[in-house]
Each structure stands twice: as structure tokens, then as C-alpha cells.
Design an enzyme around this catalytic site. Structure first.
Site, PDB file in Angstrom:
ATOM      1  N   SER A  58      48.753  39.840  38.409  1.00 39.00           N
ATOM      2  CA  SER A  58      47.117  40.110  38.732  1.00 39.00           C
ATOM      3  C   SER A  58      46.484  40.687  40.265  1.00 39.00           C
ATOM      4  CB  SER A  58      46.457  38.150  38.228  1.00 39.00           C
ATOM      5  OG  SER A  58      46.521  37.668  39.137  1.00 39.00           O
ATOM      6  N   HIS A  98      47.843  43.454  32.604  1.00 44.39           N
ATOM      7  CA  HIS A  98      47.707  42.233  33.230  1.00 44.39           C
ATOM      8  C   HIS A  98      46.585  41.671  32.237  1.00 44.39           C
ATOM      9  CE1 HIS A  98      44.541  39.832  35.864  1.00 44.39           C
ATOM     10  NE2 HIS A  98      45.221  39.141  35.541  1.00 44.39           N
ATOM     11  N   ASN A 157      39.294  40.723  39.179  1.00 37.32           N
ATOM     12  CA  ASN A 157      39.890  40.107  40.241  1.00 37.32           C
ATOM     13  C   ASN A 157      38.708  40.313  41.981  1.00 37.32           C
ATOM     14  OD1 ASN A 157      40.515  37.648  39.133  1.00 37.32           O
ATOM     15  ND2 ASN A 157      43.084  38.615  39.616  1.00 37.32           N
ATOM     16  N   GLU A 164      43.666  45.048  31.870  1.00 41.35           N
ATOM     17  CA  GLU A 164      43.640  45.811  32.942  1.00 41.35           C
ATOM     18  C   GLU A 164      45.543  46.686  32.930  1.00 41.35           C
ATOM     19  OE1 GLU A 164      40.699  44.045  36.116  1.00 41.35           O
ATOM     20  OE2 GLU A 164      42.584  43.304  35.987  1.00 41.35           O
TER      21      GLU A 164
END
Length: 288
Positions: A122, A143, A194, A155
Site C-alpha cells: 500500500s 493494491h 491512502n 489501485e
């Protein structure tokens, strides 16, 4: 059009790894899930069996379909057997650059030249791993989000070394497993989700530490005011406070910027072993 993939290997049988493996299998792929820990593999296999039984009980899966899924999903400690003929290998091990580079170098020697090597990391971008292999054009971030069986987004992060063909193949693969791909066109720390989540949790922790509002009220505000399904503290408990702590500390080690260090609310719970749902306590108590 890229050539459809058939065989997938997932390295790492933890919470993310075994759910990702199961998602591939439920969508018709032949999957091998591998780990160095026999205990983790046993837990992963038990999770898959329990998930299938619950799906049958709910009428979402027939017994025949469940049996077929089980036949497509193999758990093994043998990395070479798992990855030796895979079209794509997805790494879901600890967030350590050294560990990932060691693994990718090994996979480069095991896998055919056609195999794409993806990392579920991540935060760690693939350009920091790709040069451990002789196929940097086939190394990228893929991800998933926790829980991987439920969350739709993946992602796909393109580093400067990644080929158009690799990106196209992975985007097609995401759609084939009923996921929604988000193409991140250039590497950036934290990717899209994130980075946004980090800003949200940083402010939530700051307000908690300053006594502005309680854990419960901050979560209620985010859920009912912003429409999020989980509040920031609920989400930290779900993803793991230990993971948040390690990611922030690794970022601080890279930048030396004290603003990147975890705040007191995270450090306190990490020191107490209150990692969230996995340990029974985090910002909330799950033992009751």
C-alpha cells in the site's frame, strides 16, 4: 487485446493474501496461495472452507460450485510449485523493502519470462523492487483493499519502468475478478486512497489528542457528515494499528520529517499491543 490469464500465485497467506487468493478462485482462476508458515496456510485453508460453507448456507453458492472452487484453490509451502507456471504472481507479505526485494529476486528465477510480478504493498512503490529482477517492465503495484473479498477497488500503480502491455493486462485482470481498477499514472507515496486516508486519520488523531471530541463522536461525524461507511478509528482498527505504526515509522526513517511520525494515539496503542480487531482491542474493545 492482452492475452487472458489463467494461473495466479499469491505469496503470503495472511488476511489480505488468502482473501485475494479466494477472490481469484471464485472468479474462475487456478490459484496457488503460498506461505513459509504452515500455521498461516492452515488458517487460510480453514477460512476458505468456512467462507464456502457460509455461501452455500445463504444460497449464494451451490455445493458443486463450492467443490469446483476448492479444486481451483491450492495452499502450499512450496514457492516454486506455486509460482513456477503462473501468469501473474501477487506478493502480499510484510511491508519491508528488503523482504520484498529478496522475494522478487527469487520469483524472477522461478517464473517464466511472461509472468507479471505484482506487489500488494500500500506504500512501497514498485520502482524500489523492480531492479531486483530482470523484468522491470513486468513489475508493478496491484493494491487491494481490506476486506479484499468485499472491497471493489484495486489501485494499479504504474512506475516509469512498467510497459503498456503490463498495465493493460493487469487492468483487464482486475475487471475479470469483478474489481474496479484505479490507474495511478505515476508513483506517489500512499497512492490515491491512502493519501486521502492519511490526511483524514491525522486530523482525527489530532482532534482526539487535543480533547476536541471523543473517538465515537469523531467516527459518527465522518460517517454521518461525510457519508463514509466507517469512521477513521473504526477503519484503523480494521486495517491494523500495528500496520499504521510500521508504515509511518518507515516513512519517518526515509524522510526524517517528524510530521511523518505516528501520533501519540497510535504509539500508545501500538505499545500496548492494542492493534485493533485482530488483537481484540484498539480504539474500540472487541472482546465484549
Amino acid at each position: 487485446m492482452t492475452k487472458p490469464m489463467k494461473k495466479i500465485a499469491v505469496v503470503g497467506a495472511g488476511n489480505m493474501g488468502h482473501q485475494i487468493a479466494l477472490q481469484f478462485a471464485r472468479c474462475g482462476f487456478e490459484v496457488a496461495c503460498t506461505d513459509t508458515s504452515a500455521e498461516m496456510l492452515a488458517k487460510a485453508e480453514a477460512f476458505a472452507a468456512d467462507w464456502s460453507a457460509k455461501q452455500i448456507a445463504k444460497g449464494r453458492l451451490t455445493p458443486d460450485a463450492a467443490n469446483a472452487l476448492t479444486e481451483r484453490l491450492n495452499f502450499t509451502a512450496d514457492l516454486a510449485a506455486a509460482a513456477g507456471d503462473a501468469d501473474l504472481v501477487l506478493e502480499a507479505i510484510i511491508e519491508s523493502i528488503a523482504a520484498k526485494r529478496t522475494l522478487f529476486a527469487a520469483l524472477d528465477g522461478i517464473c517464466p519470462a511472461r509472468t507479471i510480478l505484482a506487489t500488494n504493498s500500500s506504500y512501497i512503490v514498485s520502482s524500489r523492487i523492480a531492479d531486483a529482477t530482470r523484468r522491470p517492465d513486468k513489475v508493478l503495484n496491484m493494491h487491494f483493499f481490506n476486506p479484499a473479498l468485499v472491497m471493489k477497488l484495486v489501485e494499479v500503480v504504474r512506475g516509469p519502468h512498467v510497459s503498456d502491455e503490463t498495465v493493460a493486462a493487469v487492468l483487464d485482470l482486475c475487471r475479470a475478478i469483478d474489481k474496479v481498477p484505479c490507474l495511478v499514472r505515476r508513483e506517489i507515496y500512499g497512492f490515491v486512497v491512502n493519501r486521502i486516508f492519511a490526511a483524514l486519520t491525522r486530523e482525527a488523531c489530532f482532534m482526539l489528542e487535543q480533547g476536541v471530541a471523543s473517538i465515537e463522536d469523531i467516527d459518527k461525524a465522518v460517517k454521518n457528515g461525510l457519508g463514509h461507511p466507517l469512521g477513521p478509528f473504526e477503519l484503523l482498527d480494521l486495517t491494523g494499528i500495528d500496520l499504521e505504526y510500521r508504515v509511518l515509522m518507515e516513512r519517518f526513517a526515509e524522510t526524517g520529517d517528524h510530521r511523518d511520525k505516528p501520533g501519540p494515539a497510535i504509539v500508545e496503542r501500538y505499545a500496548q499491543g492494542r492493534y485493533g480487531r485482530k488483537s481484540g482491542r484498539g480504539f474500540y474493545n472487541y472482546t465484549e
